[in-house]
Design an enzyme around this catalytic site. Sequence first.
Site, mmCIF file in Angstrom:
data_model
loop_
_atom_site.group_PDB
_atom_site.id
_atom_site.type_symbol
_atom_site.label_atom_id
_atom_site.label_comp_id
_atom_site.label_asym_id
_atom_site.label_seq_id
_atom_site.Cartn_x
_atom_site.Cartn_y
_atom_site.Cartn_z
ATOM 1 N N SER A 7 2.669 -13.090 -36.856
ATOM 2 C CA SER A 7 2.013 -12.674 -35.617
ATOM 3 C C SER A 7 3.008 -11.951 -34.729
ATOM 4 O O SER A 7 4.032 -12.523 -34.331
ATOM 5 C CB SER A 7 1.460 -13.887 -34.861
ATOM 6 O OG SER A 7 1.102 -13.476 -33.547
ATOM 7 N N ASP A 33 -2.407 -10.249 -32.034
ATOM 8 C CA ASP A 33 -3.134 -11.098 -31.091
ATOM 9 C C ASP A 33 -3.480 -10.326 -29.820
ATOM 10 O O ASP A 33 -2.603 -10.011 -29.015
ATOM 11 C CB ASP A 33 -2.280 -12.322 -30.737
ATOM 12 C CG ASP A 33 -2.273 -13.346 -31.856
ATOM 13 O OD1 ASP A 33 -3.367 -13.701 -32.331
ATOM 14 O OD2 ASP A 33 -1.175 -13.779 -32.260
ATOM 15 N N MET A 66 -9.120 -12.080 -28.820
ATOM 16 C CA MET A 66 -9.369 -13.192 -27.890
ATOM 17 C C MET A 66 -9.737 -12.560 -26.557
ATOM 18 O O MET A 66 -8.979 -12.568 -25.597
ATOM 19 C CB MET A 66 -8.114 -14.068 -27.791
ATOM 20 C CG MET A 66 -7.867 -14.868 -29.065
ATOM 21 S SD MET A 66 -6.157 -15.419 -29.231
ATOM 22 C CE MET A 66 -5.439 -13.948 -29.959
ATOM 23 N N GLY A 139 -4.324 -18.536 -26.882
ATOM 24 C CA GLY A 139 -3.719 -18.140 -25.611
ATOM 25 C C GLY A 139 -2.220 -17.932 -25.692
ATOM 26 O O GLY A 139 -1.698 -17.000 -25.091
ATOM 27 N N GLY A 141 1.619 -18.450 -28.114
ATOM 28 C CA GLY A 141 2.346 -18.822 -29.322
ATOM 29 C C GLY A 141 3.205 -20.046 -29.030
ATOM 30 O O GLY A 141 3.327 -20.487 -27.880
ATOM 31 N N ASP A 172 -4.173 -20.323 -38.127
ATOM 32 C CA ASP A 172 -3.396 -19.638 -37.087
ATOM 33 C C ASP A 172 -2.987 -20.622 -35.998
ATOM 34 O O ASP A 172 -3.839 -21.175 -35.312
ATOM 35 C CB ASP A 172 -4.274 -18.519 -36.492
ATOM 36 C CG ASP A 172 -3.587 -17.702 -35.424
ATOM 37 O OD1 ASP A 172 -2.371 -17.858 -35.223
ATOM 38 O OD2 ASP A 172 -4.295 -16.900 -34.774
ATOM 39 N N GLY A 174 1.035 -22.628 -34.882
ATOM 40 C CA GLY A 174 1.976 -23.709 -35.179
ATOM 41 C C GLY A 174 2.362 -23.831 -36.636
ATOM 42 O O GLY A 174 2.867 -24.869 -37.062
#
Length: 215
Positions: A7, A33, A66, A139, A141, A172, A174
């Site tokens: 990402s 993102d 998002m 929202g 990372g 998606d 962690g």
Amino acid sequence: MVKIAPSILAADFANLAADVARVDGEVELLHVDCMDGHYVPNLTIGPPVVAALRPHTELFLDCHLMVDNPGRLLQAFADAGADGLTVHVELGDTAALLAEIANVGVRRGLAMEPETPYEAVVPYLADIDLLLVMSVHTGFGGQPFIPEVLDKVRAARKEIDARGLAIEIEIDGGIKVDNAGRAAEAGVDILVSGTGIFGAEDPAAAARAIRSASS
Ligand code: DX5
Ligand code: ZN
């Protein structure tokens, strides 16, 4: 073998092309993102940045929207060079949005937040190419992985295989070396990792480590 999607949220936005070059050749997709400050509190990038990135890589540009009212941006993202567009089921109007993604000619993705039940996406399985299971709240990372979402991955894997559907499952949030194996075991096809890759000293080596942890 799983696919890896770094990402760029965790990349250096002032040196995006250089950061992308560091993982090119090691990974299959680039996860982009796009946040609008409304659907999520954070504000990131949109079609102009996708267009700027496009000439610098042949990697699949996997755009995770998002944003509120994504319908008004789909054509602009496709024109900018996005290869896949993923919208959130929580927004509603899902059938129309998926039809519009097909219409602009890119891969159709449907995303779900950690609390959203698996049943919410079931009506759309015949009309998508990608199911994105969020393992953090959208929202930001760098948040910790929520392992409970793997139950949804297992349910999706079972149904996709039983029905013979051509849908890839992406996870998606962690994802790091220590949980990539569990995600792959649950049935994930594509691992997104932001800080786990671009936050590492050597992003290519980090991507390789995540891939080998998942096999
Ligand atoms: C969160 C984004 C994720 C995020 C993942 O809203 O959708 O793609 O960049 O970052 P890490 O891997 O750091 O959790
Ligand atoms: Zn994402």
